[in-house]
Design a protein around this motif. Structure first.
Motif, PDB file in Angstrom:
ATOM      1  N   THR A  31       0.827  -1.202   0.000  1.00  0.00           N
ATOM      2  CA  THR A  31       0.000   0.000   0.000  1.00  0.00           C
ATOM      3  C   THR A  31       0.866   1.258   0.000  1.00  0.00           C
ATOM      4  O   THR A  31       0.587   2.216  -0.733  1.00  0.00           O
ATOM      5  CB  THR A  31      -0.921  -0.001   1.230  1.00  0.00           C
ATOM      6  N   ALA A  32       1.921   1.254   0.825  1.00  0.00           N
ATOM      7  CA  ALA A  32       2.825   2.412   0.882  1.00  0.00           C
ATOM      8  C   ALA A  32       3.559   2.601  -0.440  1.00  0.00           C
ATOM      9  O   ALA A  32       3.770   3.734  -0.891  1.00  0.00           O
ATOM     10  CB  ALA A  32       3.821   2.234   2.023  1.00  0.00           C
ATOM     11  N   ARG A  33       3.942   1.496  -1.086  1.00  0.00           N
ATOM     12  CA  ARG A  33       4.645   1.588  -2.364  1.00  0.00           C
ATOM     13  C   ARG A  33       3.744   2.201  -3.434  1.00  0.00           C
ATOM     14  O   ARG A  33       4.176   3.057  -4.217  1.00  0.00           O
ATOM     15  CB  ARG A  33       5.110   0.203  -2.796  1.00  0.00           C
ATOM     16  N   LEU A  34       2.477   1.795  -3.440  1.00  0.00           N
ATOM     17  CA  LEU A  34       1.531   2.335  -4.423  1.00  0.00           C
ATOM     18  C   LEU A  34       1.288   3.819  -4.191  1.00  0.00           C
ATOM     19  O   LEU A  34       1.300   4.621  -5.131  1.00  0.00           O
ATOM     20  CB  LEU A  34       0.211   1.563  -4.348  1.00  0.00           C
ATOM     21  N   ALA A  35       1.078   4.191  -2.923  1.00  0.00           N
ATOM     22  CA  ALA A  35       0.861   5.603  -2.607  1.00  0.00           C
ATOM     23  C   ALA A  35       2.092   6.433  -2.935  1.00  0.00           C
ATOM     24  O   ALA A  35       1.986   7.570  -3.416  1.00  0.00           O
ATOM     25  CB  ALA A  35       0.504   5.750  -1.130  1.00  0.00           C
ATOM     26  N   GLY A  36       3.282   5.875  -2.698  1.00  0.00           N
ATOM     27  CA  GLY A  36       4.514   6.601  -3.012  1.00  0.00           C
ATOM     28  C   GLY A  36       4.681   6.860  -4.499  1.00  0.00           C
ATOM     29  O   GLY A  36       5.154   7.928  -4.903  1.00  0.00           O
ATOM     30  N   LYS A  37       4.275   5.891  -5.326  1.00  0.00           N
ATOM     31  CA  LYS A  37       4.368   6.083  -6.770  1.00  0.00           C
ATOM     32  C   LYS A  37       3.487   7.247  -7.232  1.00  0.00           C
ATOM     33  O   LYS A  37       3.906   8.083  -8.029  1.00  0.00           O
ATOM     34  CB  LYS A  37       3.963   4.802  -7.498  1.00  0.00           C
ATOM     35  N   VAL A  38       2.254   7.281  -6.706  1.00  0.00           N
ATOM     36  CA  VAL A  38       1.330   8.348  -7.105  1.00  0.00           C
ATOM     37  C   VAL A  38       1.838   9.705  -6.632  1.00  0.00           C
ATOM     38  O   VAL A  38       1.818  10.690  -7.376  1.00  0.00           O
ATOM     39  CB  VAL A  38      -0.080   8.056  -6.545  1.00  0.00           C
ATOM     40  N   LYS A  39       2.313   9.772  -5.386  1.00  0.00           N
ATOM     41  CA  LYS A  39       2.800  11.049  -4.847  1.00  0.00           C
ATOM     42  C   LYS A  39       4.033  11.538  -5.597  1.00  0.00           C
ATOM     43  O   LYS A  39       4.149  12.729  -5.908  1.00  0.00           O
ATOM     44  CB  LYS A  39       3.110  10.900  -3.358  1.00  0.00           C
ATOM     45  N   SER A  40       4.976  10.625  -5.865  1.00  0.00           N
ATOM     46  CA  SER A  40       6.192  11.042  -6.562  1.00  0.00           C
ATOM     47  C   SER A  40       5.896  11.535  -7.974  1.00  0.00           C
ATOM     48  O   SER A  40       6.574  12.434  -8.481  1.00  0.00           O
ATOM     49  CB  SER A  40       7.183   9.872  -6.619  1.00  0.00           C
ATOM     50  N   ALA A  41       4.886  10.942  -8.614  1.00  0.00           N
ATOM     51  CA  ALA A  41       4.531  11.385  -9.958  1.00  0.00           C
ATOM     52  C   ALA A  41       3.926  12.781  -9.952  1.00  0.00           C
ATOM     53  O   ALA A  41       4.021  13.515 -10.938  1.00  0.00           O
ATOM     54  CB  ALA A  41       3.550  10.398 -10.590  1.00  0.00           C
TER      55      ALA A  41
END
Length: 412
Positions: free
Chosen positions: A165-175
């Motif tokens: 879940t954290a990895r998915l949220a991190g991808k969206v935030k970094s983009a």
């Protein structure tokens, strides 16, 4: 004796009930409800009376309750699962993590949990004393682990769930960081040009043109510049007003649904939001079912942790259908917010009895789709931002240089 308000699920019928109970503590209240056949999903003290002149509550009142940050909780959960798999008792594992943890707040929480377990509370009851750290999903997973006698396995699954879940949220935030920074800088530069540079050209045009009319685009720029100079406080307050309005609207029942609907179906960002919501739904439900949480209880937890009102309402309809003896796939299909591929995979999971595995595959598939959608969005935003900036800067340049032809004719 304090009184606690609770929300619970009847283990036999799956019906959600609300009420209040008197108990010495929150953990004892949960234990009493379990004796009555109720699976508590939320317990909160009815009223916290203030004690005048008391200094015992100053630390919690001034600095708030002890809280472990989400990223650190993920690491602690993984380490606890590893220690339990190695054969260490629960209390010794908690004390080991407490000693090696450098964060004071985390040490306080782990110490409190270990103390509660030592005095006879179950692990889930000890965790429930810190609701700001351990949410309903975490607590119910631990309760399922206690019931199944496989705490290390449940904690390992829980840690994996948190990591994904954290990895998915991190991808969206970094983009979103890159376009946000570029847009912010572009707005600042444009505002500076309109407030400081355009007025200087206005004085030059007034002196050299001697009353001759300005080109339409130039006059438009000057009018906008004058408005921004005289009403700059509107520009300064606009971001705060927008943020506050959205937050207040999001707290209302219909406002939350409306904003979630817009985000779910809006162009460009909508596919990312919808795929993220579907991935979160599938991973949460699959993790809970794999841990042995009853499906009706799992659906209520998924509803409360979905983060999207459209998905929450669809899950509630699924809950009502399952309670009446139906399956999951049909009410999901009737909601019209889940793609046919997801419905088909859930149907296969129901037919084969491998629902957790199918939900996990759905989550993994949509994690990849979110990653691809984020990359596509980043690639799409770059040329869009370049074109928008070129239009803005080009308009300002053309507006400022359009009167030069007339000025040169006058001078010659």
């Amino acid at each position: 004796m304090p009184q606690y308000n609770y929300i619970a699920v009847e283990e036999k019928s799956g019906r959600e009930v609300k009420g209040s109970i008197e108990a010495a503590s929150e953990s004892i209240a949960a234990a009493e409800l379990r004796k009555e056949g109720l699976f508590a999903t939320k317990i909160k003290e009815a009223s916290a009376k203030k004690k005048g002149g008391s200094l015992n509550i100053n630390l919690d009142f001034q600095f708030g309750p002890a809280v472990i940050k989400r990223k650190q909780l993920m690491v602690i959960t993984r380490q606890l699962a590893t220690l339990l798999e190695a054969g260490l008792p629960l209390i010794r594992s908690l004390r080991t993590l407490q000693r090696q943890c450098k964060d004071k707040m985390a040490q306080k929480v782990l110490c409190g949990v270990a103390d509660s377990v030592e005095t006879g509370s179950t692990f889930s009851e000890a965790l429930s004393l810190y609701p700001a750290t351990f949410d309903r999903l975490y607590l119910n997973m631990v309760r399922a682990g206690e019931a199944a006698g496989a705490m290390e396995t449940i904690l390992s699954r829980l840690a994996g769930f948190m990591e994904k879940t954290a990895r998915l949220a991190g991808k969206v935030k970094s983009a979103m960081i890159y376009p946000s920074v570029v847009i912010s800088i572009a707005l600042l530069v444009t505002t500076g040009l309109m407030i400081f540079i355009v007025p200087s050209f206005t004085k030059i045009f007034t002196e050299l043109l001697e009353g001759d009319p300005l080109p339409g685009i130039t006059q438009f720029l000057i009018d906008v510049s004058e408005w921004m100079k005289t009403r700059w406080y509107f520009l300064a307050a606009a971001p705060f007003v927008i943020v506050i309005t959205l937050k207040v609207t999001y707290k209302t029942k219909y406002g939350k649904y409306g904003l979630d609907w817009v985000m779910y179906y809006m162009p460009i960002l909508g596919p990312i939001v919808s795929k993220t919501a579907i991935s979160r739904f599938a991973r949460t439900l699959g993790t809970l079912m794999a841990a042995g949480v009853p499906v009706l209880n799992a659906l209520i937890i998924v509803r409360d942790t979905s983060g999207n009102d459209l998905v929450a309402r669809a899950v509630m309809r699924v809950h009502e259908s399952v309670k009446e003896g139906e399956g999951i796939s049909k009410p999901l299909a009737a909601s019209n917010i889940f793609p046919q591929m997801v419905i088909s995979m859930i149907e296969v999971g129901e037919e084969t009895g491998r629902m957790p595995e199918m939900l996990d595959k759905v989550a993994n598939t949509y994690d990849e789709e979110v990653d691809n959608a984020v990359n596509a969005l980043t690639s799409l935003l770059e040329p869009i931002m370049i074109v928008v900036l070129a239009v803005i800067v080009g308009t300002i340049v053309i507006g400022l240089f359009a009167p030069l032809a007339t000025i040169i004719q006058k001078l010659s």
